[in-house]
Design a protein around this motif. Sequence first.
Motif, PDB file in Angstrom:
ATOM      1  N   LEU A 156       0.845  -1.247  -0.135  1.00 11.63           N
ATOM      2  CA  LEU A 156      -0.277   0.182   0.129  1.00 11.63           C
ATOM      3  C   LEU A 156       0.909   1.238   0.028  1.00 11.63           C
ATOM      4  CD1 LEU A 156      -2.754   1.559   0.450  1.00 11.63           C
ATOM      5  CD2 LEU A 156      -2.307   1.245   2.781  1.00 11.63           C
ATOM      6  N   ARG A 157       1.735   1.030   0.762  1.00  7.27           N
ATOM      7  CA  ARG A 157       2.912   2.446   1.028  1.00  7.27           C
ATOM      8  C   ARG A 157       3.536   2.664  -0.407  1.00  7.27           C
ATOM      9  NH1 ARG A 157       8.174   3.557   1.963  1.00  7.27           N
ATOM     10  NH2 ARG A 157       8.543   1.253   2.197  1.00  7.27           N
ATOM     11  N   LEU A 158       3.882   1.879  -1.070  1.00  6.46           N
ATOM     12  CA  LEU A 158       4.595   1.764  -2.372  1.00  6.46           C
ATOM     13  C   LEU A 158       3.592   2.090  -3.276  1.00  6.46           C
ATOM     14  CD1 LEU A 158       7.142  -0.998  -1.886  1.00  6.46           C
ATOM     15  CD2 LEU A 158       7.655   1.165  -1.865  1.00  6.46           C
ATOM     16  N   ASP A 167       8.264  -2.487 -10.142  1.00  3.94           N
ATOM     17  CA  ASP A 167       9.091  -1.826  -9.245  1.00  3.94           C
ATOM     18  C   ASP A 167       9.071  -2.269  -8.000  1.00  3.94           C
ATOM     19  OD1 ASP A 167      11.113  -0.142  -8.215  1.00  3.94           O
ATOM     20  OD2 ASP A 167       9.876   1.540  -8.112  1.00  3.94           O
ATOM     21  N   ILE A 168       7.648  -2.356  -7.605  1.00  2.00           N
ATOM     22  CA  ILE A 168       7.319  -2.841  -6.094  1.00  2.00           C
ATOM     23  C   ILE A 168       7.544  -4.463  -6.169  1.00  2.00           C
ATOM     24  CG2 ILE A 168       5.405  -3.470  -4.500  1.00  2.00           C
ATOM     25  CD1 ILE A 168       3.908  -1.251  -5.840  1.00  2.00           C
ATOM     26  N   ALA A 169       7.596  -5.191  -6.984  1.00  2.00           N
ATOM     27  CA  ALA A 169       7.903  -6.588  -6.977  1.00  2.00           C
ATOM     28  C   ALA A 169       9.391  -6.740  -6.641  1.00  2.00           C
ATOM     29  CB  ALA A 169       7.645  -7.256  -8.253  1.00  2.00           C
ATOM     30  N   GLN A 170      10.271  -5.848  -7.491  1.00  2.00           N
ATOM     31  CA  GLN A 170      11.805  -5.801  -7.343  1.00  2.00           C
ATOM     32  C   GLN A 170      12.020  -5.446  -5.963  1.00  2.00           C
ATOM     33  OE1 GLN A 170      13.708  -3.525 -10.278  1.00  2.00           O
ATOM     34  NE2 GLN A 170      15.664  -4.362  -9.788  1.00  2.00           N
ATOM     35  N   THR A 171      11.639  -4.191  -5.330  1.00  2.00           N
ATOM     36  CA  THR A 171      11.936  -3.809  -4.122  1.00  2.00           C
ATOM     37  C   THR A 171      11.564  -4.755  -3.183  1.00  2.00           C
ATOM     38  OG1 THR A 171      11.413  -1.432  -4.943  1.00  2.00           O
ATOM     39  CG2 THR A 171      11.349  -2.024  -2.589  1.00  2.00           C
ATOM     40  N   ILE A 174       9.317 -10.098  -4.693  1.00  2.00           N
ATOM     41  CA  ILE A 174       8.371 -10.927  -4.856  1.00  2.00           C
ATOM     42  C   ILE A 174       7.900 -10.812  -6.240  1.00  2.00           C
ATOM     43  CG2 ILE A 174       7.506 -10.740  -2.589  1.00  2.00           C
ATOM     44  CD1 ILE A 174       5.445  -8.689  -3.279  1.00  2.00           C
ATOM     45  N   SER A 175       6.951 -11.668  -6.588  1.00  2.00           N
ATOM     46  CA  SER A 175       6.677 -11.653  -8.040  1.00  2.00           C
ATOM     47  C   SER A 175       5.588 -10.598  -8.562  1.00  2.00           C
ATOM     48  CB  SER A 175       5.940 -12.979  -8.316  1.00  2.00           C
ATOM     49  OG  SER A 175       4.725 -13.131  -7.790  1.00  2.00           O
ATOM     50  N   PRO A 176       5.597 -10.162  -9.472  1.00  2.00           N
ATOM     51  CA  PRO A 176       4.500  -9.078  -9.972  1.00  2.00           C
ATOM     52  C   PRO A 176       2.939  -9.573  -9.688  1.00  2.00           C
ATOM     53  CG  PRO A 176       6.129  -8.849 -11.514  1.00  2.00           C
ATOM     54  CD  PRO A 176       6.612 -10.189 -10.655  1.00  2.00           C
ATOM     55  N   LYS A 177       3.003 -11.058  -9.895  1.00  2.00           N
ATOM     56  CA  LYS A 177       1.287 -11.388  -9.669  1.00  2.00           C
ATOM     57  C   LYS A 177       1.097 -11.185  -8.381  1.00  2.00           C
ATOM     58  CE  LYS A 177      -1.052 -15.503 -10.017  1.00  2.00           C
ATOM     59  NZ  LYS A 177      -0.991 -17.037 -10.622  1.00  2.00           N
ATOM     60  N   THR A 178       2.151 -11.650  -7.340  1.00  2.00           N
ATOM     61  CA  THR A 178       1.943 -11.314  -5.945  1.00  2.00           C
ATOM     62  C   THR A 178       1.246 -10.030  -5.531  1.00  2.00           C
ATOM     63  OG1 THR A 178       3.432 -13.267  -5.349  1.00  2.00           O
ATOM     64  CG2 THR A 178       3.088 -11.650  -3.445  1.00  2.00           C
ATOM     65  N   VAL A 179       2.048  -9.088  -6.177  1.00  2.00           N
ATOM     66  CA  VAL A 179       1.582  -7.678  -6.120  1.00  2.00           C
ATOM     67  C   VAL A 179       0.399  -7.454  -6.394  1.00  2.00           C
ATOM     68  CG1 VAL A 179       2.277  -5.304  -6.548  1.00  2.00           C
ATOM     69  CG2 VAL A 179       4.401  -6.898  -6.221  1.00  2.00           C
ATOM     70  N   CYS A 180      -0.032  -7.770  -7.809  1.00  2.00           N
ATOM     71  CA  CYS A 180      -1.347  -7.894  -8.208  1.00  2.00           C
ATOM     72  C   CYS A 180      -2.392  -8.124  -7.309  1.00  2.00           C
ATOM     73  CB  CYS A 180      -1.457  -8.190  -9.425  1.00  2.00           C
ATOM     74  SG  CYS A 180      -0.428  -7.144 -10.697  1.00  2.00           S
ATOM     75  N   GLY A 215       7.227  14.903  -3.316  1.00  2.00           N
ATOM     76  CA  GLY A 215       8.578  14.902  -3.563  1.00  2.00           C
ATOM     77  C   GLY A 215       9.361  13.606  -3.294  1.00  2.00           C
ATOM     78  N   SER A 216       8.459  12.399  -3.654  1.00  2.00           N
ATOM     79  CA  SER A 216       9.296  11.167  -3.420  1.00  2.00           C
ATOM     80  C   SER A 216      10.075  11.091  -4.162  1.00  2.00           C
ATOM     81  CB  SER A 216       7.870  10.153  -4.034  1.00  2.00           C
ATOM     82  OG  SER A 216       7.667  10.358  -5.316  1.00  2.00           O
ATOM     83  N   GLY A 217      11.311  10.175  -3.719  1.00  2.00           N
ATOM     84  CA  GLY A 217      12.484  10.084  -4.350  1.00  2.00           C
ATOM     85  C   GLY A 217      13.436  10.300  -3.378  1.00  2.00           C
ATOM     86  N   PRO A 218      14.731   9.693  -3.340  1.00  2.00           N
ATOM     87  CA  PRO A 218      15.567  10.220  -2.476  1.00  2.00           C
ATOM     88  C   PRO A 218      16.135  11.566  -2.481  1.00  2.00           C
ATOM     89  CG  PRO A 218      16.730   8.616  -4.133  1.00  2.00           C
ATOM     90  CD  PRO A 218      15.012   8.678  -4.258  1.00  2.00           C
ATOM     91  N   SER A 219      16.084  12.193  -3.734  1.00  2.00           N
ATOM     92  CA  SER A 219      16.899  13.593  -3.850  1.00  2.00           C
ATOM     93  C   SER A 219      15.684  14.682  -3.599  1.00  2.00           C
ATOM     94  CB  SER A 219      17.019  13.565  -5.288  1.00  2.00           C
ATOM     95  OG  SER A 219      15.755  13.717  -6.062  1.00  2.00           O
ATOM     96  N   ALA A 220      14.676  14.295  -3.023  1.00  2.00           N
ATOM     97  CA  ALA A 220      13.615  15.205  -2.645  1.00  2.00           C
ATOM     98  C   ALA A 220      13.916  16.146  -1.308  1.00  2.00           C
ATOM     99  CB  ALA A 220      12.248  14.493  -2.590  1.00  2.00           C
ATOM    100  N   SER A 221      14.804  15.627  -0.603  1.00  2.00           N
ATOM    101  CA  SER A 221      14.924  15.939   0.719  1.00  2.00           C
ATOM    102  C   SER A 221      16.504  16.466   0.769  1.00  2.00           C
ATOM    103  CB  SER A 221      14.658  15.342   1.986  1.00  2.00           C
ATOM    104  OG  SER A 221      15.429  13.891   1.814  1.00  2.00           O
TER     105      SER A 221
END
Length: 222
Positions: A156-158, A167-171, A174-180, A215-221
């Motif tokens: 949910l957070r992602l 991207d969520i699956a890789q992070t 887990i598999s993309p199917k599991t994310v879906c 501002g998501s992303g590591p460079s935002a802050s």
Amino acid sequence: MITLLLVDDHAIVREGYRALLAKQPGLRVVAEAADAVQAYQLFKECSPDVVVTDLSLPGSSGLDLIGRIKQRCVEAKILVFSMHQNPSFAVQASRAGALGYVTKSSAPEVLLRAIGEVHAGRHTLSADIGQALALEKLGGDRMALETLTVREFEILRLLVEARSIDDIAQTLNISPKTVCNCHYLIKRKLGVTSDIELTRLAIRLNVINLLELSGSGPSASE
């Protein structure tokens, strides 16, 4: 002597509470990590008595780290030290295996006391989180949020950060199917039918705020 592993992606923050801990007799920082991958490796190498970790980490989150550590060592003692004051984060951290949760707005002595409590195997919360958890029981939407598993909460957070399924699956490894599948279950549990409604609900429940979304992303802050 209680040995500690500190996990926080901000070097200045780590330096600050390392200096605090160094002044305390009976506490010793044996390792520091800036992300979950490094933290897990150091945990395996150093076997610290207590892991003190943030939840917001680059890549895999602190929740994922807690789960991996507990899977490897069920006796591991973990304290969350986070800026998140949303009690739902504390609930999910506890479900993942953390014994304690202290917010970064707490006084230094609260953190020090929590380390001792966690090392002794006792559950502990900073006062602000304890109060928020008590009040939260009155909210229906928040109760629904608590029905999510740790994995679903992470997804949910992602999702509300507009991360892609792949991207969520890789992070999360887990598999993309599991994310879906989880995506569908999350919407059903929270009673929403679209991603727009899901994002609005997540903002309302302070799972993620508008500032983080813009501002998501590591460079935002930085």
